[in-house]
Design a protein around this motif. Structure first.
Motif, PDB file in Angstrom:
ATOM      1  N   ASP A  16       8.886  10.343  -4.501  1.00  0.00           N
ATOM      2  CA  ASP A  16       7.785  11.046  -5.157  1.00  0.00           C
ATOM      3  C   ASP A  16       8.130  11.290  -6.615  1.00  0.00           C
ATOM      4  N   ARG A  17       7.210  11.907  -7.349  1.00  0.00           N
ATOM      5  CA  ARG A  17       7.396  12.099  -8.796  1.00  0.00           C
ATOM      6  C   ARG A  17       8.620  12.927  -9.147  1.00  0.00           C
ATOM      7  N   HIS A  18       9.166  13.680  -8.168  1.00  0.00           N
ATOM      8  CA  HIS A  18      10.358  14.501  -8.403  1.00  0.00           C
ATOM      9  C   HIS A  18      11.631  13.855  -7.861  1.00  0.00           C
ATOM     10  N   ALA A  54       3.046   3.682 -10.850  1.00  0.00           N
ATOM     11  CA  ALA A  54       4.411   3.911 -10.365  1.00  0.00           C
ATOM     12  C   ALA A  54       5.405   3.158 -11.251  1.00  0.00           C
ATOM     13  N   GLN A  55       6.645   3.606 -11.208  1.00  0.00           N
ATOM     14  CA  GLN A  55       7.705   2.963 -11.969  1.00  0.00           C
ATOM     15  C   GLN A  55       8.779   2.460 -11.011  1.00  0.00           C
ATOM     16  N   VAL A  56       9.257   1.263 -11.249  1.00  0.00           N
ATOM     17  CA  VAL A  56      10.333   0.692 -10.441  1.00  0.00           C
ATOM     18  C   VAL A  56      11.637   0.924 -11.176  1.00  0.00           C
ATOM     19  N   ARG A  57      12.581   1.580 -10.483  1.00  0.00           N
ATOM     20  CA  ARG A  57      13.904   1.860 -11.045  1.00  0.00           C
ATOM     21  C   ARG A  57      14.957   1.586  -9.980  1.00  0.00           C
ATOM     22  N   ASP A  58      15.785   0.592 -10.200  1.00  0.00           N
ATOM     23  CA  ASP A  58      16.891   0.298  -9.275  1.00  0.00           C
ATOM     24  C   ASP A  58      16.440   0.263  -7.821  1.00  0.00           C
ATOM     25  N   ARG A  59      15.473  -0.572  -7.523  1.00  0.00           N
ATOM     26  CA  ARG A  59      14.943  -0.737  -6.158  1.00  0.00           C
ATOM     27  C   ARG A  59      14.331   0.546  -5.598  1.00  0.00           C
ATOM     28  N   ARG A  60      13.893   1.391  -6.487  1.00  0.00           N
ATOM     29  CA  ARG A  60      13.178   2.606  -6.099  1.00  0.00           C
ATOM     30  C   ARG A  60      11.830   2.585  -6.788  1.00  0.00           C
ATOM     31  N   LEU A  61      10.809   2.899  -6.035  1.00  0.00           N
ATOM     32  CA  LEU A  61       9.453   2.947  -6.557  1.00  0.00           C
ATOM     33  C   LEU A  61       9.057   4.413  -6.671  1.00  0.00           C
ATOM     34  N   VAL A  63       6.519   7.096  -7.397  1.00  0.00           N
ATOM     35  CA  VAL A  63       5.055   7.173  -7.400  1.00  0.00           C
ATOM     36  C   VAL A  63       4.584   8.469  -8.047  1.00  0.00           C
ATOM     37  N   PRO A  64       3.361   8.466  -8.576  1.00  0.00           N
ATOM     38  CA  PRO A  64       2.864   9.638  -9.307  1.00  0.00           C
ATOM     39  C   PRO A  64       2.230  10.708  -8.415  1.00  0.00           C
ATOM     40  N   VAL A  65       2.783  10.926  -7.232  1.00  0.00           N
ATOM     41  CA  VAL A  65       2.269  11.951  -6.314  1.00  0.00           C
ATOM     42  C   VAL A  65       3.434  12.753  -5.746  1.00  0.00           C
ATOM     43  N   GLU A  66       3.107  13.856  -5.118  1.00  0.00           N
ATOM     44  CA  GLU A  66       4.104  14.721  -4.473  1.00  0.00           C
ATOM     45  C   GLU A  66       4.335  14.265  -3.033  1.00  0.00           C
ATOM     46  N   LYS A  67       5.535  14.459  -2.539  1.00  0.00           N
ATOM     47  CA  LYS A  67       5.857  14.112  -1.156  1.00  0.00           C
ATOM     48  C   LYS A  67       4.922  14.837  -0.186  1.00  0.00           C
ATOM     49  N   ARG A  68       4.590  16.088  -0.491  1.00  0.00           N
ATOM     50  CA  ARG A  68       3.719  16.881   0.373  1.00  0.00           C
ATOM     51  C   ARG A  68       2.332  16.250   0.506  1.00  0.00           C
ATOM     52  N   GLU A  69       1.830  15.666  -0.606  1.00  0.00           N
ATOM     53  CA  GLU A  69       0.535  14.983  -0.564  1.00  0.00           C
ATOM     54  C   GLU A  69       0.573  13.813   0.417  1.00  0.00           C
ATOM     55  N   VAL A  70       1.693  13.104   0.413  1.00  0.00           N
ATOM     56  CA  VAL A  70       1.855  11.958   1.307  1.00  0.00           C
ATOM     57  C   VAL A  70       1.929  12.438   2.759  1.00  0.00           C
TER      58      VAL A  70
END
Length: 125
Positions: A16-18, A54-61, A63-70
């Motif tokens: 998530d974004r954090h 979303a941004q890809v960083r070292d095989r991590r995506l 995303v611009p949302v919170e884990k709680r939203e998901v």
């Protein structure tokens, strides 16, 4: 984005974004050839996560949302989505429904799995 770039997203873990882990990318959904959603499986079920911006960083995506939203998002399972389900997901995340229909992308597939075109209803005059 070309097919190989889309396929590389399958190697990513979604955060998530954090930076909190959500789960690995299981599938991607495209509209107009661009990846807009990732299917993520977790203990709570299977859901879609918006990946536009979303941004890809070292095989991590990231995303611009919170884990709680998901976690609170509608669960989708492993099937095609109805127009109502797509609208529900977009509403949940506060997103605008794209003009192009979402299609499921399978890793390494030559073309996305297609769905029938969206029917546009015209008002009677």
């Amino acid at each position: 984005m070309d097919r190989s770039a889309v396929d590389r997203l399958y190697d990513c873990d979604v955060l998530d974004r954090h930076g909190r882990p959500i789960g690995p990318v299981a599938e991607l959904w495209l509209a107009g050839g661009r990846p807009l959603w990732a299917t993520v499986r977790s203990d709570g079920g299977t859901t879609l996560v918006p990946i536009r911006g979303a941004q890809v960083r070292d095989r991590r995506l990231v995303v611009p949302v919170e884990k709680r939203e998901v976690e609170d998002a509608p669960k989708v399972g492993d099937r095609e989505l109805s127009e109502a389900e797509q609208a529900e997901l977009h509403d949940h995340y506060g997103l605008t429904l794209p003009e192009q229909r979402l299609v499921r992308h399978r890793r390494g597939a030559s073309a996305p799995t297609s769905q029938p075109p969206r029917q546009v209803r015209r008002r009677a005059r």
